[in-house]
Design a protein around this motif. Structure first.
Motif, PDB file in Angstrom:
ATOM      1  N   UNK A  37      -6.980  -5.332   8.271  1.00  0.00           N
ATOM      2  CA  UNK A  37      -5.598  -4.874   7.185  1.00  0.00           C
ATOM      3  C   UNK A  37      -6.185  -4.284   5.704  1.00  0.00           C
ATOM      4  N   UNK A  38      -6.192  -3.450   5.094  1.00  0.00           N
ATOM      5  CA  UNK A  38      -6.315  -3.581   3.866  1.00  0.00           C
ATOM      6  C   UNK A  38      -4.878  -4.244   3.186  1.00  0.00           C
ATOM      7  N   UNK A  39      -5.802  -5.615   2.385  1.00  0.00           N
ATOM      8  CA  UNK A  39      -4.760  -6.310   1.550  1.00  0.00           C
ATOM      9  C   UNK A  39      -4.292  -5.926   0.046  1.00  0.00           C
ATOM     10  N   UNK A  48     -11.145   7.063  -5.484  1.00  0.00           N
ATOM     11  CA  UNK A  48     -12.160   6.966  -4.496  1.00  0.00           C
ATOM     12  C   UNK A  48     -11.137   7.644  -3.301  1.00  0.00           C
ATOM     13  N   UNK A  49     -10.076   7.351  -2.768  1.00  0.00           N
ATOM     14  CA  UNK A  49      -9.145   7.880  -2.009  1.00  0.00           C
ATOM     15  C   UNK A  49      -8.249   8.195  -2.037  1.00  0.00           C
ATOM     16  N   UNK A  50      -7.825   9.036  -3.160  1.00  0.00           N
ATOM     17  CA  UNK A  50      -6.922   9.548  -3.578  1.00  0.00           C
ATOM     18  C   UNK A  50      -5.801   9.009  -2.859  1.00  0.00           C
ATOM     19  N   UNK A  51      -5.635   8.050  -2.565  1.00  0.00           N
ATOM     20  CA  UNK A  51      -4.269   7.693  -2.225  1.00  0.00           C
ATOM     21  C   UNK A  51      -4.107   6.632  -3.320  1.00  0.00           C
ATOM     22  N   UNK A  52      -2.683   6.096  -3.807  1.00  0.00           N
ATOM     23  CA  UNK A  52      -2.156   4.991  -4.404  1.00  0.00           C
ATOM     24  C   UNK A  52      -2.505   3.479  -3.023  1.00  0.00           C
ATOM     25  N   UNK A  53      -2.256   2.648  -4.266  1.00  0.00           N
ATOM     26  CA  UNK A  53      -2.167   1.302  -3.613  1.00  0.00           C
ATOM     27  C   UNK A  53      -0.962   1.167  -2.639  1.00  0.00           C
ATOM     28  N   UNK A  54      -0.209   1.630  -3.114  1.00  0.00           N
ATOM     29  CA  UNK A  54       1.074   1.697  -1.556  1.00  0.00           C
ATOM     30  C   UNK A  54       0.750   2.539  -0.511  1.00  0.00           C
ATOM     31  N   UNK A  55      -0.587   3.379  -0.478  1.00  0.00           N
ATOM     32  CA  UNK A  55      -0.514   3.737   1.230  1.00  0.00           C
ATOM     33  C   UNK A  55      -1.518   3.066   1.480  1.00  0.00           C
TER      34      UNK A  55
END
Length: 72
Positions: A37-39, A48-55
Motif C-alpha cells: 500500500x502506498x503510504x 507523474x501519475x496525475x493524481x494528488x497525494x490523497x488519491x
C-alpha cells in the motif's frame, strides 16, 4: 553540547530531513509499506501519475501500477 545530546537531536531531525529530500527529488517516489500500500508520494509522483497525494496514499500499488502486481 554533549555527544548524547547531539545524537538525540540528530535522530529527531533525521526523519524530517529524509522527508524534505524525498519531496525535493525530481523523480517520482512512492513509499510502499510491506503490504503493498502506498503510504507517501512526493510531488513528482503526483505529477507523474496525475493524481494528488490523497488519491495515491492508502491505495494498493497494483491499482496505480498494474504491472506491480505479484500475479503478473
Amino acid at each position: 553540547m554533549t555527544t548524547a545530546l547531539a545524537k538525540a537531536r540528530a535522530a529527531r531531525r533525521a526523519p524530517l530531513d529524509a522527508e524534505a529530500i524525498v519531496a525535493a527529488l525530481p523523480d517520482a517516489v512512492l513509499l510502499i509499506d510491506e503490504t503493498g500500500v502506498v503510504r507517501r508520494a512526493n510531488p513528482a509522483a503526483e505529477q507523474f501519475f496525475a493524481l494528488g497525494a490523497t488519491h495515491l496514499c492508502d491505495c494498493p500499488l497494483d491499482r496505480i501500477v498494474p504491472s506491480a502486481s505479484p500475479l503478473n
